[in-house]
Motif scaffolding. Structure first.
Motif, PDB file in Angstrom:
ATOM      1  N   ARG A 238       0.693  -1.280  -0.026  1.00  5.84           N
ATOM      2  CA  ARG A 238      -0.040   0.066  -0.022  1.00  5.84           C
ATOM      3  C   ARG A 238       0.872   1.237  -0.008  1.00  5.84           C
ATOM      4  O   ARG A 238       1.697   1.271   0.759  1.00  5.84           O
ATOM      5  CB  ARG A 238      -0.844  -0.209   1.232  1.00  5.84           C
ATOM      6  N   GLU A 239       0.596   2.156  -0.736  1.00  2.30           N
ATOM      7  CA  GLU A 239       1.455   3.398  -0.883  1.00  2.30           C
ATOM      8  C   GLU A 239       1.511   4.166   0.558  1.00  2.30           C
ATOM      9  O   GLU A 239       2.520   4.599   0.845  1.00  2.30           O
ATOM     10  CB  GLU A 239       0.788   4.756  -2.131  1.00  2.30           C
ATOM     11  N   GLU A 240       0.307   4.029   1.116  1.00  2.00           N
ATOM     12  CA  GLU A 240       0.355   4.890   2.553  1.00  2.00           C
ATOM     13  C   GLU A 240       1.227   4.266   3.663  1.00  2.00           C
ATOM     14  O   GLU A 240       1.959   4.978   4.369  1.00  2.00           O
ATOM     15  CB  GLU A 240      -1.073   4.767   3.012  1.00  2.00           C
ATOM     16  N   ASP A 241       1.667   2.907   3.304  1.00  2.00           N
ATOM     17  CA  ASP A 241       2.466   2.154   4.240  1.00  2.00           C
ATOM     18  C   ASP A 241       4.079   2.864   4.065  1.00  2.00           C
ATOM     19  O   ASP A 241       4.748   2.582   5.099  1.00  2.00           O
ATOM     20  CB  ASP A 241       2.827   0.704   4.101  1.00  2.00           C
ATOM     21  N   ARG A 242       4.509   3.307   3.013  1.00  2.00           N
ATOM     22  CA  ARG A 242       5.690   3.832   2.803  1.00  2.00           C
ATOM     23  C   ARG A 242       5.820   4.869   3.857  1.00  2.00           C
ATOM     24  O   ARG A 242       6.863   5.175   4.614  1.00  2.00           O
ATOM     25  CB  ARG A 242       5.854   4.426   1.276  1.00  2.00           C
ATOM     26  N   ALA A 243       4.706   5.498   4.240  1.00  2.00           N
ATOM     27  CA  ALA A 243       4.719   6.888   5.352  1.00  2.00           C
ATOM     28  C   ALA A 243       4.661   6.111   6.775  1.00  2.00           C
ATOM     29  O   ALA A 243       5.411   6.405   7.736  1.00  2.00           O
ATOM     30  CB  ALA A 243       3.808   7.689   4.878  1.00  2.00           C
ATOM     31  N   TYR A 244       3.487   5.174   6.876  1.00  2.00           N
ATOM     32  CA  TYR A 244       3.244   4.533   7.978  1.00  2.00           C
ATOM     33  C   TYR A 244       4.306   3.873   8.761  1.00  2.00           C
ATOM     34  O   TYR A 244       4.494   3.839  10.120  1.00  2.00           O
ATOM     35  CB  TYR A 244       2.095   3.836   7.995  1.00  2.00           C
ATOM     36  N   SER A 245       5.089   3.144   7.940  1.00  2.00           N
ATOM     37  CA  SER A 245       6.122   2.110   8.445  1.00  2.00           C
ATOM     38  C   SER A 245       7.393   3.068   8.832  1.00  2.00           C
ATOM     39  O   SER A 245       8.294   2.559   9.631  1.00  2.00           O
ATOM     40  CB  SER A 245       6.876   1.437   7.200  1.00  2.00           C
ATOM     41  N   LEU A 246       7.266   4.478   8.750  1.00  2.09           N
ATOM     42  CA  LEU A 246       8.384   5.280   9.582  1.00  2.09           C
ATOM     43  C   LEU A 246       8.133   6.102  10.728  1.00  2.09           C
ATOM     44  O   LEU A 246       8.980   6.827  11.318  1.00  2.09           O
ATOM     45  CB  LEU A 246       8.791   6.367   8.357  1.00  2.09           C
ATOM     46  N   LEU A 247       7.042   5.922  11.044  1.00  5.30           N
ATOM     47  CA  LEU A 247       6.417   6.488  12.299  1.00  5.30           C
ATOM     48  C   LEU A 247       7.250   6.489  13.475  1.00  5.30           C
ATOM     49  O   LEU A 247       7.653   7.129  14.186  1.00  5.30           O
ATOM     50  CB  LEU A 247       4.999   6.336  12.851  1.00  5.30           C
ATOM     51  N   GLY A 248       7.562   5.324  13.840  1.00  7.62           N
ATOM     52  CA  GLY A 248       8.465   4.881  15.144  1.00  7.62           C
ATOM     53  C   GLY A 248       9.820   5.288  15.106  1.00  7.62           C
ATOM     54  O   GLY A 248      10.382   5.997  15.760  1.00  7.62           O
ATOM     55  N   LEU A 249      10.359   5.236  13.709  1.00  6.69           N
ATOM     56  CA  LEU A 249      11.737   5.703  13.555  1.00  6.69           C
ATOM     57  C   LEU A 249      11.917   7.218  13.731  1.00  6.69           C
ATOM     58  O   LEU A 249      13.042   7.739  14.158  1.00  6.69           O
ATOM     59  CB  LEU A 249      12.317   5.411  12.337  1.00  6.69           C
ATOM     60  N   GLY A 251       9.686   8.967  15.889  1.00  2.00           N
ATOM     61  CA  GLY A 251       9.108   9.264  17.014  1.00  2.00           C
ATOM     62  C   GLY A 251       7.967  10.181  16.768  1.00  2.00           C
ATOM     63  O   GLY A 251       7.547  11.085  17.843  1.00  2.00           O
ATOM     64  N   VAL A 252       6.998  10.087  15.937  1.00  2.00           N
ATOM     65  CA  VAL A 252       5.445  10.663  15.969  1.00  2.00           C
ATOM     66  C   VAL A 252       4.672   9.692  15.864  1.00  2.00           C
ATOM     67  O   VAL A 252       4.821   8.351  15.434  1.00  2.00           O
ATOM     68  CB  VAL A 252       5.553  11.489  14.468  1.00  2.00           C
ATOM     69  N   HIS A 253       3.360  10.100  15.891  1.00  2.00           N
ATOM     70  CA  HIS A 253       2.206   9.322  15.870  1.00  2.00           C
ATOM     71  C   HIS A 253       1.243   9.814  15.175  1.00  2.00           C
ATOM     72  O   HIS A 253       1.004  11.319  15.150  1.00  2.00           O
ATOM     73  CB  HIS A 253       1.672   9.001  17.218  1.00  2.00           C
ATOM     74  N   MET A 254       0.344   9.307  14.436  1.00  2.00           N
ATOM     75  CA  MET A 254      -0.917   9.919  13.542  1.00  2.00           C
ATOM     76  C   MET A 254      -1.807   8.904  13.313  1.00  2.00           C
ATOM     77  O   MET A 254      -1.380   7.542  13.091  1.00  2.00           O
ATOM     78  CB  MET A 254      -0.347  10.592  12.517  1.00  2.00           C
ATOM     79  N   PRO A 255      -2.761   9.334  13.085  1.00  2.00           N
ATOM     80  CA  PRO A 255      -4.077   8.402  12.668  1.00  2.00           C
ATOM     81  C   PRO A 255      -3.859   7.646  11.094  1.00  2.00           C
ATOM     82  O   PRO A 255      -3.158   8.298  10.179  1.00  2.00           O
ATOM     83  CB  PRO A 255      -5.365   8.998  12.713  1.00  2.00           C
ATOM     84  N   MET A 256      -4.345   6.286  11.032  1.00  2.00           N
ATOM     85  CA  MET A 256      -4.229   5.981   9.405  1.00  2.00           C
ATOM     86  C   MET A 256      -5.426   6.048   8.693  1.00  2.00           C
ATOM     87  O   MET A 256      -6.480   6.147   9.310  1.00  2.00           O
ATOM     88  CB  MET A 256      -3.982   4.549   9.690  1.00  2.00           C
ATOM     89  N   LEU A 270       4.609  16.892   7.922  1.00  2.00           N
ATOM     90  CA  LEU A 270       4.058  18.156   8.989  1.00  2.00           C
ATOM     91  C   LEU A 270       4.183  17.760  10.420  1.00  2.00           C
ATOM     92  O   LEU A 270       4.367  18.743  10.986  1.00  2.00           O
ATOM     93  CB  LEU A 270       2.510  18.243   8.243  1.00  2.00           C
ATOM     94  N   GLU A 271       3.632  16.349  10.850  1.00  2.00           N
ATOM     95  CA  GLU A 271       3.718  15.995  11.955  1.00  2.00           C
ATOM     96  C   GLU A 271       5.063  16.222  12.667  1.00  2.00           C
ATOM     97  O   GLU A 271       5.260  16.254  13.767  1.00  2.00           O
ATOM     98  CB  GLU A 271       3.223  14.546  12.010  1.00  2.00           C
ATOM     99  N   ILE A 272       6.061  15.924  11.753  1.00  2.00           N
ATOM    100  CA  ILE A 272       7.461  15.673  12.039  1.00  2.00           C
ATOM    101  C   ILE A 272       7.725  17.403  12.627  1.00  2.00           C
ATOM    102  O   ILE A 272       8.551  17.679  13.430  1.00  2.00           O
ATOM    103  CB  ILE A 272       8.660  15.181  11.240  1.00  2.00           C
ATOM    104  N   ILE A 273       7.277  18.227  11.589  1.00  2.00           N
ATOM    105  CA  ILE A 273       7.673  19.567  11.595  1.00  2.00           C
ATOM    106  C   ILE A 273       6.951  19.927  13.085  1.00  2.00           C
ATOM    107  O   ILE A 273       7.492  21.026  13.654  1.00  2.00           O
ATOM    108  CB  ILE A 273       7.158  20.301  10.476  1.00  2.00           C
ATOM    109  N   ARG A 274       5.780  19.644  13.390  1.00  2.00           N
ATOM    110  CA  ARG A 274       5.192  19.905  14.788  1.00  2.00           C
ATOM    111  C   ARG A 274       6.209  19.509  15.915  1.00  2.00           C
ATOM    112  O   ARG A 274       5.916  20.220  17.050  1.00  2.00           O
ATOM    113  CB  ARG A 274       3.760  19.659  14.705  1.00  2.00           C
ATOM    114  N   THR A 275       6.851  18.626  15.812  1.00  2.00           N
ATOM    115  CA  THR A 275       7.629  18.118  17.069  1.00  2.00           C
ATOM    116  C   THR A 275       9.204  18.472  16.875  1.00  2.00           C
ATOM    117  O   THR A 275       9.858  18.005  17.778  1.00  2.00           O
ATOM    118  CB  THR A 275       7.159  16.865  17.180  1.00  2.00           C
ATOM    119  N   SER A 276       9.581  18.660  15.795  1.00  2.00           N
ATOM    120  CA  SER A 276      11.208  18.832  15.531  1.00  2.00           C
ATOM    121  C   SER A 276      11.370  20.267  14.957  1.00  2.00           C
ATOM    122  O   SER A 276      10.615  20.699  14.150  1.00  2.00           O
ATOM    123  CB  SER A 276      11.562  17.601  14.996  1.00  2.00           C
ATOM    124  N   ASN A 277      12.619  20.597  15.195  1.00  2.00           N
ATOM    125  CA  ASN A 277      13.157  21.880  14.490  1.00  2.00           C
ATOM    126  C   ASN A 277      14.497  21.314  13.594  1.00  2.00           C
ATOM    127  O   ASN A 277      14.863  22.069  13.230  1.00  2.00           O
ATOM    128  CB  ASN A 277      13.606  22.804  15.405  1.00  2.00           C
TER     129      ASN A 277
END
Length: 604
Positions: A238-249, A251-256, A270-277
């Motif tokens: 699934r195309e979306e899994d290319r992103a979802y499989s990187l969440l833990g690496l 350190g972010v969380h987001m709904p599927m 965008l979620e990374i930008i909200r938690t990292s500089n």
């Protein structure tokens, strides 16, 4: 977290083999949470899901749940699957290692429940990190030949999958097994071979993400761009899994949200930008030679393929480097506060960020707080203003004659999809050229083609120079085309041009800038919208004490060191065609008409 009871699973397998009955109330899968889960020592399987078209079939949660209640025929079918043997072999390996529990993604997650699936994906990195042992099962490999790249070029499929990236990095101990469950080695001992295949530094494979450090900053993790680069060539069903499989690496969380396509990777950034500089998230595409993007965010991890050496720079170190090496004036440095460097915000108008900025006539260069081996210093990206927004352009442009001053400026970098089409087709309309003996000679750059008299430019190829030649007398000319963010241009050039500067000249024309790279011999008064056939151009030319309007079709040729041109003209005042011609040429070209344009005009 749902775990498989190793002893129970193997007892059931033995009972089935011996034809014995198993109580229907026997539970193979058991759930644990909180303190109860923390006490459990378990093994975890990392593998590639079977492909049904190749005769491989997994055992899912519902299959395991109903294993003891289905008919004998249905049970026989489940036990005959490749996935069932994989579960049994994993349990045997765990028992040999003294472990009572096993987690396998195929049967321990109820994928029919969207909430459970989302929870599992967001927790998976932690589950792998907390496992006592991780078994990496390489189903398409026999022996350890893949560990010696000099002996074998065959890389196990496991190394190409998206989900196995976190499954390789998160666990403390990863043990590799071939398709016969023969032990190959552990991650730490095979770090050099695994690093060569994956481009993950050996230090990360041996010590984990938190142990990575650099002499130029105080960060204790690899940069965002570097982590993305490890996933650049990995694929997922699934195309979306290319992103979802990187969440833990990361350190972010987001709904599927399966079905959102490539937007999943945009949401992740965008979620990374909200938690990292970490500004390396903008450092993608630096090796691209051509093209543009109307978003500062990448479409997918492959855009970061060239970022495996990118290092995020600590803001304090970045400030000191600007003070020493940039030549930025003190009043500009005073704007470069720690708060501004550490903070960038997602707004409805773009990503609000302060960056060191140098503005030239054609474009703007901004410096990011990350080190890139391509630049051998801080990363530089290029922007062009497009109306009320901007777009990013890739590739190299010659250094302008008059460089701008480095200033610390606020930018609103676009991250949403815009209305600009990603491609535009120019109709050359060059059919009539064949009557004069002209043929298509070549097209610059490679990868752009003329098909059926048309050229298509896109976000990947933003310019083209189409060369025509009349072979009997070596007469040549170029049609220069450009397209970026909805803007398009076409112009005619003298053939004797440096190919490296053609793109810069296309963008000068495209953005209506005066030339800044010397005299390009551009026909500045000729601007074709879409077709170069039958174009009528009008000049308002001052000739002596009167005004002369000339309307006509323009032609330009180049032969040897001399360029030729003519108009098929219609005159609006009683001037001679010859006088009108010289007036037009003198106004349109900055070099003497008598030298470059010796042929007389032809009156219609």
């Amino acid at each position: 977290m749902r775990l498989i009871d190793v002893v129970t699973m193997l007892d059931i397998k033995t009972s089935f083999d011996e034809g014995k009955e198993v109580p229907r109330t026997t539970k193979v899968l058991k759930e644990f949470y909180g303190p109860g889960l923390a006490k459990k020592k378990y093994a975890i399987l990392s593998h590639c899901w079977g492909v049904e078209e190749e005769g491989e079939q997994e055992v899912l949660f519902e299959d395991m749940k109903q294993l003891l209640t289905v008919s004998d025929e249905e049970r026989k079918e489940i036990r005959g699957r490749t996935g069932y043997k994989k579960i049994v072999d994993t349990c045997r390996r765990a028992r040999n290692d003294g472990l009572e529990w096993v987690w396998i993604d195929t049967c321990c997650i109820n994928k029919e429940s969207s909430s459970e699936l989302s929870e599992a994906i967001n927790s998976m990195y932690k589950w792998y990190a907390n496992a006592e042992l991780c078994y990496a099962y390489l189903h398409d490999t026999i022996g350890d030949s893949w560990t010696n790249r000099g002996e074998s070029k065959a890389i196990p499929k496991w190394f190409s999958r998206g989900w196995t990236l976190q499954e390789l990095i998160a666990p403390k101990v990863v043990r590799f097994f071939d398709q016969k469950w023969q032990w190959i080695g552990e991650k730490a001992g095979l770090a050099d071979a695994v690093s060569e295949i994956t481009r993950i530094p050996e230090e990360v494979l041996k010590e984990g993400l938190q142990k990575e450090s650099s002499s130029v900053n105080n960060f204790q993790r690899p940069s965002v761009a570097q982590i993305f680069s490890w996933a650049a060539d990995r694929i997922a069903t699934r195309e979306e899994d290319r992103a979802y499989s990187l969440l833990g690496l990361l350190g972010v969380h987001m709904p599927m949200l399966y079905g959102e396509g490539k937007n999943a990777f945009r949401r992740l950034q965008l979620e990374i930008i909200r938690t990292s500089n970490d500004q390396s998230i903008f450092a993608w595409g630096c090796h691209r030679e051509f093209g543009w993007s109307d978003s500062i965010l990448a479409d997918d991890p492959s855009c970061f393929r060239d970022c495996d050496g990118v290092v995020a720079i600590d803001p304090n170190w970045f400030t000191s480097e600007l003070r020493v090496h940039s030549g930025m004036l003190d009043d500009e440095l005073s704007k470069c506060t720690q708060e501004r460097l550490r903070t960038f915000t997602v707004t409805n108008d773009g990503i609000q960020i302060w960056l060191p900025t140098e503005t030239f006539g054609l474009y703007t260069e901004v410096t990011l707080a990350c080190w890139h081996p391509h630049f051998k210093g801080s990363t530089i990206i290029r922007l062009v203003i497009c109306g009320s927004t901007c777009c990013r352009i890739f590739g190299h442009f010659p250094s302008p004659k008059y460089p701008g001053k480095l200033k610390f400026k606020q930018h609103f970098l676009p991250y949403k999809e815009t209305k600009y089409p990603s491609a535009f087709t120019f109709e050359l309309g060059d059919q009539t050229l064949s009557h004069d003996g002209f043929v298509l000679d070549h097209v610059i750059p490679d990868g752009v083609e003329v098909k059926d008299g048309s050229v298509t430019l896109s976000t990947d190829n933003d310019f083209a120079a189409v060369a025509y030649v009349r072979e009997q007398d070596e007469t040549r000319f170029l049609v220069l085309l450009g397209y970026c963010c909805g803007r398009r241009s076409a112009s005619l050039l003298n053939f004797e041009q440096d190919p490296k500067s053609l793109r810069s000249r296309a963008f000068e024309r495209l953005l209506n800038h005066k030339p800044t790279y010397g005299n390009p011999h551009l026909m500045q008064h000729i601007h074709f919208r879409q077709s170069i056939e039958g174009v009528r151009v009008v000049y308002r030319v001052s000739h002596g004490s009167s005004l002369l309007y000339v309307r006509g079709a323009f032609h330009i040729l180049s032969r040897g060191n001399t360029s030729y041109a003519w108009f098929d003209v219609e005159l609006s005042s009683p001037q001679t065609a010859s006088n009108a011609w010289h007036a037009v040429v003198a106004d349109g070209i900055r070099t003497p008409a008598r030298r470059l344009w010796p042929c007389p005009a032809r009156r219609r």
